[in-house]
Structures are given as structure tokens and as C-alpha cells.
Design an enzyme around this catalytic site. Structure first.
Site: not given
Length: 788
Positions: A693, A736
Site C-alpha cells: 500500500s 489508517k
């Protein structure tokens, strides 16, 4: 085979011989014996022997049972043998009959490939074979051997006759030595001994030792027989005593009979049927005839006690109250609204469909977010017994399915042990740390869990110790894990995953006020009249001391404050009560905060970009740094990146290079990568990092470096990059986002495919953050820099 059938000693022996390896023990000269040849190298050696009259060299390898890997693994001294007969077997192996001739020594190995060929030197014995001293030693040796041969099955009649007919002292010593049970290294040492007198002395010493072993064996056997006779005599006397008491009407009250009656009554009350009833009756019959002084008595008794303790019949189901469940979850936990909603949905299905199977909850989240306590709350809302055990670090399959009853210390597996403790068929079982199981030579615990958690199989679960079908289908299973990556896919498919992402600082303050502070005060012997907190202090702890996703460290910090307060009160150092804990006084109790606003990751120059990452401890931020070194083109990576992240970095480098080569505004930008080596680094280099990611983050850092512009200071991003510039979906967006909020990020770039996940993020987390869903890297580049 008799002496006169052996190959004549004066037969000319070859100077080059193929080697057959002996793995277990050496062979002595003057012996005729069969040998199985099955390895390719030894089979080839037998073939080569036909070229020199059927002679082979037999050399012992230095490591017992291991095939030789090179010439250094052989002892130098062995024997030369003549192949008298060869029989080819159907499986490709050969059975050969050999006659051993003389001792030989390998002078040189001819080549390094198997089968080995050696140049040999034949060794002659040292000593006068006809001396009176050697004759006397032989006579003494034969006399001592007679006493040993009576108890040693290896000394058969043929061997005794052969030794009487042999007139060479050295060969008598060799034959006796080869028959005795001696260590292989000692046998090899005797084989290498050429002095006849020394070998005879060693043979005499070995026979004396054999006589001593035989004497001790007889003594032990005699003691054992006496003990058995005594035990049998006591058993018959006890049986007679019971019969006499029964005739006199005094009843029977010995401990074994009382234990037998207790177990029989308990089993009768269980009302067992079918296979279980037949098996238990057999065990009960065995228990009735076993002597109470034997070890098997306790094994059978423990087994029957386990059967008595297990809940064999269905438990009456308590009515599931959804409203009560909601109250308990709200009472025990603050926040986690989406998690509570999913649990209430689960309970509603259980309420409508009494025999609901297949719904196994797996609570996934960082440490300290309340996974275990949620399991307890579920059990309380269902009014069921709760049993928890951890499988973290478990490597033995028997911990799940039990040990077989082949030794005294055998035990059932964790699930049967749990059923024995809760004594009900429908408890809540919590399996903690399911992502941390290991695999070893003792089996795969995760594979054993498949049978337990599969609703199609667990109705007839068989524990290895119990060895009876036991119904686990009414048990509600709740598993906990920090991450899903290490859970085997077949096991994960059987579970419904519920994620617990973590808490914001406001949620941490409320949790501290409602749960942590009252609990810690009680633990420290304090009450609310002793200490009082400002809300700003609780928030400062969350921001400056405990930024992780969970509450465990936060709780430890509150405990530390209360310990210091308790010390002050105990020493009468408190000026007034309650002691006020303010933001400015935190350093007195907790020292300097490890996190300060000035310590926050900040973009200060081109090539620096903030990325968002997901870890087993929750969301985190990573500062990607890139610098350019004048010279030839290339890419250098540091920061403990895993293979997946290294691939992402290479893709990002290729994309950034191609993008600027085609769309750069000036020649310096278009040729930047041709004239520089790019060094990409992720700080905290001692911490391993991996995952798919960070692609757009690394590409953005390189482009920022090339164009010489720093990215926005309050911008973070997450997303994987394909080689042609597509932005691919990622996982853990909620975690996140929490990390971005802790860092006071204002803008977050995310993949367009993850836009649907924004609705799962609480509004208070999304507040003051602008999310930019994109599907192409070019759109991300447009958002990197402040408008000029």
C-alpha cells in the site's frame, strides 16, 4: 560355515578394491555372513568387484547410520572380503554372502565419486601364535566363554564348535569380540589392533564385563519375580478377605470397591447410549479387575472421572434478550458502535434460529482494544458459561485434540478440558491469539482447529484421549487475532470477521473516565476523594504518552499515576486532597511525554512524503524520504523493506521515471533520473516493513524530488501503484484514518476503489480530514503541491 569352507588365506589379494560402506558396526576377518546391498553406490561396487575376482573392501563410516558424503567419512582400517554368492532380489537390491579375509588399510582413495576405489595395504598380525602365553590366554578365554554362552543366544552350538576347531589365537579373539554387545567405536578400535596378545586381553575383559551384566540381570529378574509373587499373594488374600466379610454380613469397605461403586453410580446417572455406553461399560469392567497398586489403575480411573465430569446431554437454552445484550455491551464498552451492531445482529439470528450453526466470530484488531472483554460481554448477554484459552505459540496438535492414552501423563485437549470445567454443552469458548499458532514436527494445531470449528464435523468431535464422539455443535466459538495474514485460509473461511480498529483520543478519554480510572483506583487502594483528573490531562495522556490504537498502555500509565499518589498519601506528603492531575503536572508523574507536537513527522524538503500504513498494532504513519545522488541512474532502497514493498518501490521508480521523461516541463526534469541515483529510505530502519500500500507514496516522493517542490505538509496518502499508473485498492482504511487524525493530517489520498469504505469510518474520525479518492497516479500528482 566352517573354517575349511573359507577362502584360503594364501589366495592372492588385489591391491585395488571397490568400497562397500558399513553404517552400523565393523566386520572382523575369518567370518562368513550374508549382507544386503541396496544403495546405488554399493550396488555399483559389487559390480566392479567382478573385475578383480569378487573382492571388496568393507569400511565403517564414522557417523552411525549416515551415508558417506566424501572419503573423509570412512575409517582407514577395514577388512577385505570375497563375495561367495550373489542373489538378485525382485526389488533391485542384492543379497550377497561374503567371506572376510584379512585386515586392510586404505592407503589412497582413487577419485572422489562413488563408488569409491581404494589402494590397500594388507595388515599382518603381530605376535608369536605358538607361544605358551597366548595358548594359556586362549584356554582361559574359551573357559570364560562357556559361562557366558549359557545366557547369550548369540553363542549357538555351531559357533562354539567352530571356536574349538580354530587354532589361531587372533581369530578366536576376533570371533568372540564380534559377537559381544560392544559400542561400534570400541569394535573399530579392536579391529585396528594388530597385536594378538592385546586383542586377547581385550576379549577377556569384555567377557568379564558380559558376565557382570548377566549377573545383575539375574538379580533384577529375581527381585521382579519376588515382587510380582508378593503382589499376587496380597491380591488373593484381599479377595478372600472380601469374601469372608460378605459371608459375615459386614459389607465391603476397601477403597477400591468404594471408588468402583462411586464411579458406577455416577455413570448410571449419566444415562449414556450407543457407542459411548458400550465403551464406558468396557472401561468400567477393566477398572473392576485391575489391581489398585498398578499404574494402569490410575490411568483408567482418571479416564472414567473425565467421562463423569463431561456434559453428555443437551443444556436447556436460555432465552436470548437482545435489549439486555445491548445494555451489557454499552455498559462494558464505550464506542465501537459498528462492532456492537454486528454482535447484536448475530444474537438476533441466534434468537430466531435456535440451532444456528456455522457463525464463528473472529474479533480482529490491535492489542488493547477490548477483544477479550467483548467476548466476556457476549457470554454475559447470552447468560452462558465463559471459558478462555490462548493458542498463541502453540505448536503441538495434541493441545487441541488431546494425547492418546498410551502413557501415564496423557491429557485431553483444550476443548474437552474446557467442557469439563464449564459442565454445560452450550458455553462460550474464546480462542485467543489464533493468528500466532505455529507448526512443528508435533503437528499443525491450525489444522486440528478446522475439525473443531467446522459445524459439519464438530457434532461428533473425537478427542484423542477421550476417543468417543462428543457434541461441540452447541458451543459458541469466538476467536481473537491481531492480524488475518497469518491465519490459514481454510480456517479463516469458517469465521465471521469483526474488526476493532482502535480509539480516537476523545474515545480514550471517555473510556478512561468510565472504566479505567475507577478500576485502577480500586486496585491501588484509592477512591475518587483521593485524586481528580482534568479532562485536558486525560487528553494529553492520549496524545503525548499513549498514541497506540488500544488502551492497554493508557491503563498502565493511569496505574503508574495512582501508585505515585498512593505513595504520597501513605507518606503524608499530599498537601491537600483530592490531588489534582492537570496537563502541566503530568511530567511529575509520567516524566516527559515521548510524543510532542514538534516531534510529529513533518515535510521539510522535496522528496519527503507521509504515507499511511497498517500494522498488527493498528494504523501508523511512515515518512518516505528520497534523495538524489549525482552520477549514473539507479535506485537504492533502505529501511528493512520486505519483498512486496521492494517490488512496489521498483514499480514507483519506473513510473516516476517514465512520467517525467514524457511530461516533464524542463529538460532538467525530463533527464533527472538519467543523471542521478535515487536513494529511497523509510526511517526506523531496524523495524521490518512490508505490504502493498505504499506504491503511490514512494512514486510521489521521487516526483517531488525530481521537480524540486515539497509536498503539502498536511497531506498523507495510501494506495498501491500498478506499472501503468493505476491506483489499486488497499486494506485497513479505518485504522489508517485514525493514524492520520492523530497526526493532524488535513488531506488524505486514497484509492477510488476504497471510497465505499469511508462510510464505515466514524464521523468524528473523518472530521477535518478531506479524502481524495483517485484511480490514476496523475490525479495524485495534481494534489501533491500547494497552488502557486
Amino acid at each position: 560355515m566352517h573354517d575349511n569352507e573359507l577362502i584360503p588365506a594364501q589366495l592372492t589379494l588385489p591391491v585395488r578394491l571397490p568400497v562397500v560402506a558399513l553404517l552400523n558396526k565393523p566386520v572382523f576377518p575369518g567370518i562368513f555372513l550374508p549382507m544386503m546391498v541396496n544403495t546405488p553406490s554399493d550396488l555399483r561396487a559389487v559390480e566392479l568387484s567382478e573385475e578383480n575376482g569378487g573382492f571388496i573392501a568393507l569400511l565403517l563410516v564414522r557417523e552411525a547410520g549416515e551415508e558417506p558424503r566424501d572419503t573423509s567419512h570412512f575409517y582407514d582400517v577395514g577388512v577385505v572380503a570375497k563375495i561367495v554368492k550373489k542373489v538378485n532380489l525382485p526389488d533391485g537390491t542384492i543379497n550377497i554372502f561374503i567371506s572376510t579375509q584379512k585386515r586392510c588399510k586404505a592407503i589412497k582413495f582413487m577419485g572422489s565419486e562413488q563408488p569409491y576405489m581404494i589402494a590397500v595395504e594388507y595388515l599382518e598380525e603381530i605376535g608369536d601364535k605358538n607361544s605358551n602365553e597366548l595358548k594359556a590366554m586362549v584356554r582361559s578365554l574359551l573357559q570364560e566363554m562357556k559361562s557366558v554362552s549359557e545366557n547369550n543366544p548369540f553363542f549357538n552350538e555351531e559357533i562354539r564348535l567352530n571356536m574349538l576347531n580354530i587354532d589361531e589365537p587372533g581369530r578366536i579373539a576376533d570371533i568372540i569380540t564380534s559377537i559381544l554387545n560392544i559400542d561400534r567405536d570400541q569394535l573399530q578400535k579392536i579391529l585396528e589392533t594388530l597385536d594378538i596378545k592385546t586383542r586377547l586381553e581385550q576379549a577377556l575383559m569384555l567377557i568379564k564385563r558380559e558376565q557382570e551384566v548377566s549377573r545383575i540381570q539375574k538379580k533384577v529378574s529375581k527381585q521382579l519375580n519376588e515382587r510380582i509373587e508378593k503382589s499376587q499373594r496380597e491380591y488373593f488374600l484381599r479377595e478372600e478377605l472380601k469374601a469372608i466379610k460378605a459371608e459375615l454380613g459386614e459389607g465391603v469397605s476397601d477403597p477400591k470397591t468404594m471408588e468402583l461403586e462411586r464411579i458406577r453410580d455416577a455413570i448410571t446417572k449419566l444415562d449414556l447410549t450407543g457407542e459411548v455406553k458400550e465403551h464406558v461399560e468396557r472401561e468400567l469392567e477393566k477398572f473392576s479387575i485391575i489391581d489398585a497398586n498398578t499404574s494402569e489403575y490410575s490411568v483408567v480411573r482418571n479416564y472414567l472421572d473425565l467421562i463423569i465430569s463431561l456434559p453428555w446431554h443437551a443444556t436447556e437454552q436460555a432465552e436470548i434478550d437482545i435489549e439486555r445484550g445491548k445494555e451489557i455491551l454499552d455498559e462494558d464498552h464505550y464506542g465501537l458502535d459498528d462492532v456492537k451492531e454486528r454482535i447484536l445482529e448475530y444474537l438476533a439470528v441466534r434468537k430466531l434460529k435456535k440451532d444456528a450453526k456455522g457463525s464463528i466470530i473472529c474479533l480482529v484488531g490491535p492489542p488493547g482494544v477490548g477483544k477479550t472483554s467483548i467476548g466476556r460481554s457476549i457470554a454475559r448477554s447470552l447468560q452462558r458459561e465463559f471459558f478462555r484459552f490462548s493458542v498463541g505459540g502453540m505448536r503441538d496438535e495434541a493441545e487441541i485434540k488431546g494425547h492418546r492414552r498410551t502413557y501415564v501423563g496423557a491429557m485431553p485437549g483444550k476443548f474437552i478440558q474446557g467442557m469439563k470445567v464449564v459442565k454445560t454443552r452450550n458455553p462460550v469458548f474464546m480462542i485467543d491469539e489464533i493468528d500466532k499458532m505455529g507448526v512443528s514436527y508435533q503437528g499443525d494445531p491450525a489444522g486440528a482447529l478446522l475439525e473443531v470449528l467446522d459445524p459439519e464435523q464438530n457434532a461428533t468431535f473425537r478427542d484423542n484421549y477421550l476417543d468417543l464422539p462428543f457434541d461441540l455443535s452447541e458451543v459458541m466459538f469466538i476467536a481473537t487475532a491481531n492480524t488475518l495474514d497469518t491465519i490459514p485460509q481454510p480456517l479463516l473461511d469458517r469465521m465471521e470477521v469483526i474488526r476493532l480498529s482502535g480509539y480516537t483520543e476523545d474515545e480514550k478519554v471517555e473510556i478512561a473516565k468510565r472504566y479505567i480510572i475507577p478500576k485502577s483506583l480500586k486496585k491501588s487502594g484509592l477512591n475518587k476523594e483521593h485524586v481528580r483528573y482534568d479532562r485536558s490531562a486525560l487528553k494529553a495522556i492520549a496524545l503525548g504518552y499513549a498514541r497506540e490504537a488500544g488502551m492497554r498502555h493508557y491503563e498502565q500509565l493511569i496505574d503508574r499515576i495512582h501508585r505515585k499518589v498512593a505513595k504520597k498519601i501513605a507518606l503524608n506528603e499530599a498537601e491537600e486532597l483530592p490531588i489534582k492531575i492537570t496537563e502541566s503536572s503530568l511530567e511529575i508523574y509520567l516524566k516527559r511525554a515521548p510524543f510532542k507536537d514538534e516531534d510529529i513527522k513533518k515535510v521539510t524538503r522535496p522528496g519527503m512524503v507521509i504515507g499511511l500504513a497498517w500494522t498488527a498494532f493498528g494504523g501508523d504513519t511512515l515518512m518516505i524520504e528520497a534523495v538524489a545522488i549525482p552520477g549514473k541512474s539507479g535506485l537504492q532502497l533502505t529501511g528493512q523493506m520486505g519483498d512486496v514493498m521492494k517490488e512496489s518501490a521498483n514499480i514507483a521508480y519506473t513510473f516516476a521515471r517514465l512520467y517525467l521523461a514524457t511530461k516533464g516541463k524542463a529538460s532538467d526534469e525530463r533527464e533527472f533520473f538519467e543523471r542521478h541515483t535515487i536513494h529511497l529510505h523509510i526511517p526506523a530502519g531496524a523495524t521490518p516493513k512490508d505490504g502493498p500500500s505504499a506504491g503511490i507514496t514512494m512514486a510521489s516522493a521521487m516526483i517531488s524530488l525530481a521537480v524540486g517542490k515539497p509536498v503539502k505538509k498536511t497531506l498523507a496518502m495510501t494506495g498501491e501503484l500498478s506499472l501503468v499508473g493505476n491506483v489499486l485498492a488497499i486494506g485497513g482504511l479505518k485504522e489508517k484514518s485514525l493514524a492520520a487524525r492523530r497526526l493532524k493530517i488535513k488531506e488524505v489520498i486514497i484509492p477510488k476503489a476504497n471510497a465505499k469504505d469511508l462510510q464505515e469510518i466514524p464521523e468524528n474520525v473523518k472530521e477535518n480530514i478531506t479524502f481524495h479518492p483517485i484511480d490514476r497516479m496523475e490525479k495524485a500528482i495534481e494534489l501533491l503541491f500547494d497552488q502557486e
